[in-house]
Design a protein around this motif. Structure first.
Motif, short mmCIF file in Angstrom:
data_model
loop_
_atom_site.label_atom_id
_atom_site.label_comp_id
_atom_site.label_asym_id
_atom_site.label_seq_id
_atom_site.Cartn_x
_atom_site.Cartn_y
_atom_site.Cartn_z
N LEU A 183 0.79 -1.23 0.00
CA LEU A 183 0.00 0.00 0.00
C LEU A 183 0.83 1.29 0.00
N HIS A 184 2.06 1.25 0.49
CA HIS A 184 2.86 2.48 0.60
C HIS A 184 3.65 2.68 -0.70
N THR A 185 2.92 3.12 -1.69
CA THR A 185 3.47 3.18 -3.05
C THR A 185 3.65 4.60 -3.58
N LEU A 186 3.35 5.59 -2.75
CA LEU A 186 3.50 6.97 -3.20
C LEU A 186 4.97 7.40 -3.13
N LYS A 187 5.32 8.37 -3.94
CA LYS A 187 6.69 8.88 -3.95
C LYS A 187 7.00 9.50 -2.59
N ARG A 188 8.19 9.22 -2.06
CA ARG A 188 8.56 9.73 -0.75
C ARG A 188 9.92 10.41 -0.79
N GLU A 189 10.08 11.32 0.15
CA GLU A 189 11.37 11.98 0.31
C GLU A 189 12.39 10.98 0.86
#
Length: 400
Positions: A183-189
């Motif tokens: 689920l944690h598939t968003l772009k991250r810093e």
């Protein structure tokens, strides 16, 4: 992500009664119960306190609660004995609930403690959006695992090894890792850890509360009813003295689903319909497992469940929430893990061996399925599998 949001309206139909607990409970001296009509009436708290004060009944009511209201006394009967009229009681009622006359211990004066349904300020029952989103989230996880089973092959066996080594807490950590991976598939810093909620694609899914129509505030009170198989003395129905207020079968509620399509695409999900399809597939898988074991006793219940998209609320059982069967290579592997997991989770003290032992003996008795219980609802001689609902789109989609 800068793409616009998409909002759709849906109708949720209760195929069977649904209970979402408010966290509140009512003791027999906190509701009115008519043992002749088998109807409970819930009081407006503000009006109720003001009424006791205006009628000079506050002290007498306090004495009644302390001395007599232990589950056998009836508040309605007590109030009538104090000279209160039926019309006066009517003005205090915020909503009513019908109890099954065949499942309330005959002519008993009360229903004991009642676990309350979530309701709005005006008394209307509703299903929290968080409950619906939780079901959608589980369906999404199930669907994503089913799409790429090779990525998770062997994980359940890893869990089982931890369980045998008494490291159950580590299982929760690994489950969290799987959910993060999916689920944690968003772009991250660079400095943002992968488990941070800000990179979860579930941020792109919002669900409103599902409320009953304004003129449909009535509810039903159901006694906990389980059908259990695999016991030493054979299969049986168990009625427990636990009463839940629930939204009745047939009730239709409206709610909305709002999504950020760009966020969902990072999960490989292209539409809201795809999400509803995922939770439907998850629900169907669980029902098929249960039908293999309980279908002979309750064929009509499983036939009625074919149109269900989701299982919602309390009293629906372990299989409405677990992803174990999705992670397993086969049903036996899943059952073997679940029986050990439940036996370690639910224990009791054995004074003979002077140690904690399994309270429900899942390893011994869950031979065909685990858990070995089907959660039922019964009202006026009609039975259902608890918590079933369908989800249907209504109206046109809107871009926000």
């Amino acid at each position: 992500m800068t793409t616009g949001l998409l909002c759709r309206s849906y109708e949720l139909t209760c195929i069977s009664p649904i209970h979402t607990g408010s966290g509140g409970k009512l003791k027999p001296f906190e509701y009115l119960y008519n043992s002749e009509t088998h109807e409970a009436a819930f009081l407006n708290p503000t009006k109720w306190i003001a009424f006791l004060d205006q009628r000079g009944l506050m002290e007498r009511f306090s004495n009644y609660v302390v001395k007599g209201a232990g589950g056998t006394d009836n508040l309605r009967t007590w109030l009538l004995a104090q000279g209160v009229t039926e019309d006066e009681l009517e003005s205090l009622i915020i909503r009513r609930a019908h109890a099954d006359p065949l499942d309330t211990d005959g002519d008993k004066a009360t229903l004991n403690e009642i676990i309350c349904q979530t309701t709005l300020a005006d008394g209307r029952p509703y299903i929290p959006g968080s409950s619906i989103k939780g079901a959608l989230r589980t369906g999404i996880l199930h669907g994503l695992i089913r799409r790429r089973p090779q990525l998770f092959r062997g994980r359940l066996q890893e869990f089982h090894t931890l369980l045998k080594n008494k490291k159950k807490r580590d299982i929760d950590f690994l489950i969290g890792q799987i959910e993060t991976q999916l689920l944690h598939t968003l772009k991250r810093e660079q400095k943002t850890p992968p488990w941070n909620a800000t990179v979860s694609a579930m941020r792109g899914l919002r669900v409103s509360d599902a409320a009953c129509p304004a003129d449909e505030t009535d509810s039903v009170i159901l006694r906990k009813l389980d059908f259990t198989t695999g016991m030493e003395d054979g299969a049986c129905e168990n009625r427990l003295s636990l009463f839940r207020e629930s939204i009745p079968a047939g009730r239709r509620l409206r709610f909305t689903i709002t999504v950020d399509p760009a966020m969902l695409r990072t999960l490989g999900i292209r539409s809201i319909d795809e999400i509803v399809g995922m939770v439907h597939a998850y629900t169907a898988d669980g029902l098929r497992l249960q039908e293999k074991v309980f279908g002979r006793q309750y064929p009509a219940l499983f036939a009625a469940a074919k149109n269900a998209d989701a299982l919602l609320g309390g009293g629906t059982g372990f299989l409405s929430k677990t992803l174990v069967y999705a992670l397993a290579d086969n049903d036996k592997e899943a059952r073997d893990f679940i029986v050990d997991y439940l036996d370690q989770t639910f224990t009791e003290w054995d004074p003979i061996t002077r140690q904690r032992v399994p309270a429900h003996q899942h390893r011994a008795f869950d031979r065909a399925i685990s858990p070995r219980t089907l959660k039922l609802a019964r009202m006026d001689s009609e039975d259902w599998i608890m918590g079933l609902c369908s989800i249907t789109e209504v109206g046109n989609a809107q871009t926000l």
